[in-house]
Write a protein that holds these residues in place. Structure first.
Motif, PDB file in Angstrom:
ATOM      1  N   THR B 144     -16.604  48.599  21.251  1.00  0.00           N
ATOM      2  CA  THR B 144     -16.886  49.863  21.937  1.00  0.00           C
ATOM      3  C   THR B 144     -16.273  49.840  23.336  1.00  0.00           C
ATOM      4  O   THR B 144     -15.614  50.773  23.765  1.00  0.00           O
ATOM      5  N   GLY B 145     -16.547  48.766  24.062  1.00  0.00           N
ATOM      6  CA  GLY B 145     -15.953  48.575  25.374  1.00  0.00           C
ATOM      7  C   GLY B 145     -15.018  47.385  25.360  1.00  0.00           C
ATOM      8  O   GLY B 145     -14.562  46.941  24.300  1.00  0.00           O
ATOM      9  N   LEU B 146     -14.683  46.896  26.566  1.00  0.00           N
ATOM     10  CA  LEU B 146     -13.877  45.681  26.659  1.00  0.00           C
ATOM     11  C   LEU B 146     -14.575  44.790  27.682  1.00  0.00           C
ATOM     12  O   LEU B 146     -14.511  45.039  28.886  1.00  0.00           O
ATOM     13  N   GLY B 147     -15.311  43.815  27.150  1.00  0.00           N
ATOM     14  CA  GLY B 147     -16.069  42.914  28.014  1.00  0.00           C
ATOM     15  C   GLY B 147     -15.381  41.579  28.156  1.00  0.00           C
ATOM     16  O   GLY B 147     -14.427  41.287  27.435  1.00  0.00           O
ATOM     17  N   GLY B 148     -15.864  40.790  29.083  1.00  0.00           N
ATOM     18  CA  GLY B 148     -15.217  39.505  29.265  1.00  0.00           C
ATOM     19  C   GLY B 148     -16.093  38.473  29.915  1.00  0.00           C
ATOM     20  O   GLY B 148     -17.139  38.778  30.497  1.00  0.00           O
ATOM     21  N   ALA B 164     -18.965  38.387  38.083  1.00  0.00           N
ATOM     22  CA  ALA B 164     -17.524  38.130  37.920  1.00  0.00           C
ATOM     23  C   ALA B 164     -17.125  38.254  36.452  1.00  0.00           C
ATOM     24  O   ALA B 164     -17.975  38.201  35.566  1.00  0.00           O
ATOM     25  N   GLY B 165     -15.830  38.417  36.229  1.00  0.00           N
ATOM     26  CA  GLY B 165     -15.323  38.454  34.864  1.00  0.00           C
ATOM     27  C   GLY B 165     -15.412  39.804  34.174  1.00  0.00           C
ATOM     28  O   GLY B 165     -15.250  39.874  32.957  1.00  0.00           O
ATOM     29  N   HIS B 166     -15.655  40.864  34.926  1.00  0.00           N
ATOM     30  CA  HIS B 166     -15.635  42.203  34.319  1.00  0.00           C
ATOM     31  C   HIS B 166     -14.185  42.662  34.153  1.00  0.00           C
ATOM     32  O   HIS B 166     -13.753  43.650  34.755  1.00  0.00           O
TER      33      HIS B 166
END
Lengths: 308, 308
Positions: B144-148, B164-166
């Motif tokens: 759905t989104g792009l997470g990290g 951090a890491g968004h």
């Protein structure tokens, strides 16, 4: 003072295309000696590394009874830290694949630490400058290029080959302006001082300098102010991404462009307040506090933490 | 087996808009029990946290003689880790500022650890999945989104508030498409599965699914292949920036989109080889190895490293 009470010192070099700086620095960040010579940037690597060896030898001689914790060198890159190589120093003639660590170690008979100049400056600001007291910093130096170094969770961010933190080569307009690195759309291709001046010369004439544009904006010149606003916005765009990526407490700006930070701040904050998610906006944006000494002080810090 | 020889276990929950998963996991990443229930995502926070408490209680009862190292929960966000809050869980009704840690701790009489789902999944892949054996990973989940989540120099990257890491909210076309976060030009606004499907529906008709586009491309449909190539390029653009920012040894892709990684790889590598500086290109791009269990296993890893 008894010899045992005298703290160790680091011998550090900050290698640049224009100047080669050297210093003797103690654990507290006191600069005990400092010297700078013009880099013989047209004379080839052997001569330049000779300059480094000579200035180090002089600094070592100046240390007297002080024990030397180690020798450190920070340099523009790309570097290969593992191999002790300067892969390429763009503004210095023939400076490609120079095994500078081995050459200096042979000369000095001591272990030499090599670090990127932006990471060293980030460390200097973190320990002794505008970054004191926090654990998460994005340091950016905006001049010819746009370099960076990241302190995250109280540690320098290195990555697999010590190449993390090349924030200037994050894309902000993916297929946009061609960067000095050869690729399109990098933050550096918009927000470096070089590109600011380039835009100013297109808009205002071939002879104008960045300094004159900022001076013009200060006296109410509308076209100069537009150039400043555009530059601030380009800086802000990349900073928004840095906030989401690194969630820093501070962004610290060094390099020539930081002299105009007061004039750039309104435009930077406009972009951050518009485009950063609320939880990330709580950041201080500060001018670097150590001037020309951030690289020297940071390299000393790295010598003490890694060699000593 | 003597009781002393039985290793401790973690009780972990992976909270999602569709499913609430729970497991009992030992230090070696063995899943001893596992359960999943449909999240009552329309019933309000009290009911949903009640589901979490119930499933945790069942898991604890299943542990028998095993000593419990701690309880962990991973969740979509934004979170406020310091306050133990789920600030907002977008796909679950009324789930705003829910003090989930305090609520669960009161219920269970045990300390509860809260972590973002993408960071937890990154940890799981790092310790037990496709990231084993390296110290620098960018984990991305594309659905759905792009997470990290980023592992850097052998540590999870947190930043000042654990945010951090968004990576999905790094800008790739600064003033481009509007993202779900409200801001323009985010990577997520181009490379999420949602946006891929949106482009496909504009190009091929309102009823088509992402799966059908990939199937069409496989059978030689030119327009479907163009959509796949475009999607791969959008993924590659953000990956180029991740290489320069984090210098990882591996990029690991999870989420629904990772099922099509084979078809996306040529386009991703084309962009990386065109636009990443040579020293940064040496990266492995791998599909996540733990499927639905990456969040559970990563949360267990965090329980063992932080509570136990």
């Amino acid at each position: 003072v008894a010899e045992g009470a005298v703290s160790k010192v680091a011998i550090v070099l900050d290698f640049g295309g224009t100047q080669l700086r050297a210093a003797v620095i103690d654990r507290d960040g006191q600069i005990l000696h400092r010297e700078a010579v013009a880099t013989k940037n047209q004379a080839g690597p052997a001569v330049v590394v000779g300059q480094m060896a000579d200035i180090s030898t002089r600094m070592i001689a100046l240390c007297d009874v002080r024990e030397i914790a180690g020798v450190g060198l920070c340099s523009p890159g790309p570097l290969d830290i593992g191999q002790g190589l300067i892969v390429h120093a763009p503004t210095i003639r023939d400076f490609t694949n120079v095994p500078v660590v081995r050459m200096l170690e042979e000369h000095l008979g001591r272990k030499v630490l090599l670090e990127g100049d932006a990471i060293a400056a980030a460390c200097g600001e973190w320990k002794f400058g505008a970054g004191r007291g926090v654990d998460n910093i994005v340091y950016m130096t905006v001049s010819t290029g746009l370099g960076g170094g990241v302190i995250s969770d109280g540690r320098v961010l290195y990555g697999a080959r010590g190449l993390a933190g090349h924030i200037g080569h994050m894309k902000i307009f993916a297929d946009g302006e061609r960067c000095g690195c050869g690729n399109p759309g990098c933050w550096e291709a918009y927000a470096s001082a070089t590109n600011f001046t380039k835009r100013a010369r297109v808009a205002l004439g071939e002879d104008i300098s960045a300094k004159e544009v900022f001076a013009g904006a200060k006296t109410g010149d509308v076209r100069a102010q537009e150039l400043v606003d555009q530059q601030a916005d380009y800086l802000g765009i990349g900073m928004v991404s840095c906030l989401h990526l690194f969630n820093p407490e501070r962004i610290i700006i060094g390099g020539g462009m930081s002299n105009a930070l007061d004039q750039l701040m309104p435009g930077i904050m406009k972009r951050i307040n518009a485009d950063a998610m609320p939880a990330f906006r709580d950041v201080e944006i500060l001018r670097a506090g150590l001037g020309d000494n951030s690289g020297l002080l940071g390299t000393a810090q790295l010598v003490f933490s890694r060699i000593a």
